[in-house]
Enzyme design. Structure first.
Site, PDB file in Angstrom:
ATOM      1  N   ASN A  29      -6.302   0.064  29.173  1.00  0.00           N
ATOM      2  CA  ASN A  29      -7.529   0.756  29.579  1.00  0.00           C
ATOM      3  C   ASN A  29      -8.470   0.998  28.407  1.00  0.00           C
ATOM      4  OD1 ASN A  29      -6.583   0.979  32.310  1.00  0.00           O
ATOM      5  ND2 ASN A  29      -5.317   2.725  31.669  1.00  0.00           N
ATOM      6  N   ASP A  34      -0.777   2.617  18.276  1.00  0.00           N
ATOM      7  CA  ASP A  34      -1.692   1.480  18.454  1.00  0.00           C
ATOM      8  C   ASP A  34      -1.313   0.274  17.606  1.00  0.00           C
ATOM      9  OD1 ASP A  34      -3.184   3.090  20.134  1.00  0.00           O
ATOM     10  OD2 ASP A  34      -4.625   3.651  18.575  1.00  0.00           O
ATOM     11  N   HIS A  80      -3.521   5.830   3.913  1.00  0.00           N
ATOM     12  CA  HIS A  80      -4.336   4.690   3.496  1.00  0.00           C
ATOM     13  C   HIS A  80      -3.755   3.369   4.015  1.00  0.00           C
ATOM     14  CE1 HIS A  80      -6.215   1.737   0.736  1.00  0.00           C
ATOM     15  NE2 HIS A  80      -7.199   2.612   0.672  1.00  0.00           N
ATOM     16  N   ILE A  89      -8.064   1.969  25.378  1.00  0.00           N
ATOM     17  CA  ILE A  89      -7.842   3.202  24.643  1.00  0.00           C
ATOM     18  C   ILE A  89      -7.179   2.875  23.311  1.00  0.00           C
ATOM     19  CG2 ILE A  89      -6.533   5.373  24.611  1.00  0.00           C
ATOM     20  CD1 ILE A  89      -6.899   5.509  27.616  1.00  0.00           C
ATOM     21  N   ASP A 122       0.854  -1.186   0.000  1.00  0.00           N
ATOM     22  CA  ASP A 122       0.000   0.000   0.000  1.00  0.00           C
ATOM     23  C   ASP A 122       0.893   1.240   0.000  1.00  0.00           C
ATOM     24  OD1 ASP A 122      -2.276   1.849   0.736  1.00  0.00           O
ATOM     25  OD2 ASP A 122      -3.314  -0.046   1.040  1.00  0.00           O
ATOM     26  N   SER A 127     -12.005  -0.814   0.363  1.00  0.00           N
ATOM     27  CA  SER A 127     -10.683  -0.952   0.985  1.00  0.00           C
ATOM     28  C   SER A 127     -10.835  -1.415   2.429  1.00  0.00           C
ATOM     29  CB  SER A 127      -9.941   0.387   0.965  1.00  0.00           C
ATOM     30  OG  SER A 127      -9.487   0.728  -0.298  1.00  0.00           O
ATOM     31  N   ALA A 154      -9.125  -8.736  -7.527  1.00  0.00           N
ATOM     32  CA  ALA A 154     -10.295  -9.377  -6.923  1.00  0.00           C
ATOM     33  C   ALA A 154     -11.024 -10.271  -7.914  1.00  0.00           C
ATOM     34  CB  ALA A 154     -11.247  -8.321  -6.380  1.00  0.00           C
ATOM     35  N   ASN A 162     -14.717   0.361  -6.108  1.00  0.00           N
ATOM     36  CA  ASN A 162     -15.763   1.324  -5.782  1.00  0.00           C
ATOM     37  C   ASN A 162     -16.264   2.040  -7.023  1.00  0.00           C
ATOM     38  OD1 ASN A 162     -15.404   1.077  -2.793  1.00  0.00           O
ATOM     39  ND2 ASN A 162     -13.386   1.880  -3.313  1.00  0.00           N
TER      40      ASN A 162
END
Length: 337
Positions: free
Chosen positions: A68, A27, A53, A70, A19, A208, A156, A145
């Site tokens: 916690n 995170d 992206h 988050i 990508d 996506s 695909a 799309n």
């Protein structure tokens, strides 16, 4: 999501994300492997993103969040991401760079390759996809799309690639999601929050996002059933999907809405057997075999589909900061020329 994570969290599975690169978001960074750059402009390991992206896609798959409750929690928070920078910030990628990414992913031990992009079927790209499939790597790709694409995009549209479309918050077909006989599964694809650049978050819409969610689901299945071939992983995901639209497979929903818990726990006969999927052992879990409404339970399917996400848990409303890429972050970054 909690019920699925009680069964599997993606441990031991590597998902390649070719990508715009992947930012080492707070995170996500623990799950980032050293990747590679197929084009100039990165830092050499795939861990730089000037578009957001790729970071969003990787986060939907394998963000681990923070204590916690988050931050962002991906579908497979113990899977590893192999980041590959093959698309410039403009989003105008080259099919042969994608081919090189797939080859790199195969050499690097990827179990799944998540392609949230539309491309052109060059000889090099077709060969790369074929080689990856022969190596038992599961390729997941978005159908594309509208109006940019009018039919299922490549790769695909390739046989053996798990082709993913999108649904809205009510569990209905998302109008921008391309339809056709290639569609295998659908997943949530509108207003999806995900990690962005600089520790921030953004909201995204399109196939996506649905693709990344299904790639995360595949990572859970490959983690729970590590010796299951790629074709059987696809079979398990499609056999346990929540049927939508006309009974059976159709061109809007494919085999239905992804159902994480059923995919991980149902008694699914191997490919080649005529019997339908047995009900999952957990009480209250619905799969394709246990649905008696002909696939028209829009509310139930929507709830189960959105329950696969668990994408963002925030300390407060002001915690979520997002910025849009052009056209609400979609179509995917690589376009056909």
């Amino acid at each position: 999501m909690k019920a699925a994570h009680a069964v599997a969290r993606g441990k031991g599975v590597v998902v390649a994300v070719p990508d715009t690169g992947v930012d080492p978001h707070v995170d996500l960074r623990r799950n980032l492997l050293p990747g590679s750059d197929m084009i100039p402009g990165g830092r050499g390991d795939g861990q730089e993103d000037r578009n957001s992206h790729g970071t969003c896609m990787a986060g939907l798959i394998a963000a681990h969040g923070r204590p916690n409750r988050i931050g962002a929690l991906g579908v497979a928070p113990e899977a590893k991401i192999l980041p590959i920078f093959d698309t410039p910030p403009s989003g105008m990628g080259n099919p042969d760079d994608l081919a090189a990414s797939i080859d790199f992913a195969a050499r690097s031990g990827a179990d799944i390759i998540s392609i949230s992009a539309a491309s052109s079927p060059t000889k090099e790209l077709q060969q790369a996809i074929s080689s990856a499939q022969n190596a038992d790597i599961l390729i997941v790709a978005g159908v594309g799309n509208a109006p940019r694409e009018s039919r299922a995009s490549y790769p695909a549209s390739t046989e053996g690639v798990l082709a993913v479309g999108g649904i809205d918050r009510n569990g209905r077909h998302l109008p921008v999601s391309v339809t056709g006989p290639e569609v295998d599964l659908v997943a949530p694809a509108i207003d999806i929050y995900c990690p962005s650049l600089g520790g921030r978050y953004r909201k995204s819409t399109g196939t996506s996002d649905a693709t990344a969610i299904v790639a995360g689901a595949a990572a859970l299945v490959r983690s729970k059933y590590p010796y299951l071939p790629a074709a059987e992983v696809v079979h398990r995901l499609t056999a346990t999907a929540v049927d939508k639209g006309p009974p059976g497979r159709d061109d809007e929903y494919g085999y239905g809405v992804i159902d994480l818990v059923a995919a991980l726990t149902a008694d699914v006969p191997p490919l080649g057997f005529e019997s339908v999927t047995a009900a999952p052992p957990q009480a209250g879990t619905t799969s394709a075999a246990t649905s008696s409404s002909g696939g028209n339970d829009d509310g139930g399917a929507a709830a189960r589909g959105w329950a696969t996400l668990g994408v963002i848990v925030a300390a407060g409303c002001g915690f979520l900061v997002w910025r849009r890429r052009r056209r609400a972050d979609d179509p995917p970054p690589r376009i056909s020329r």
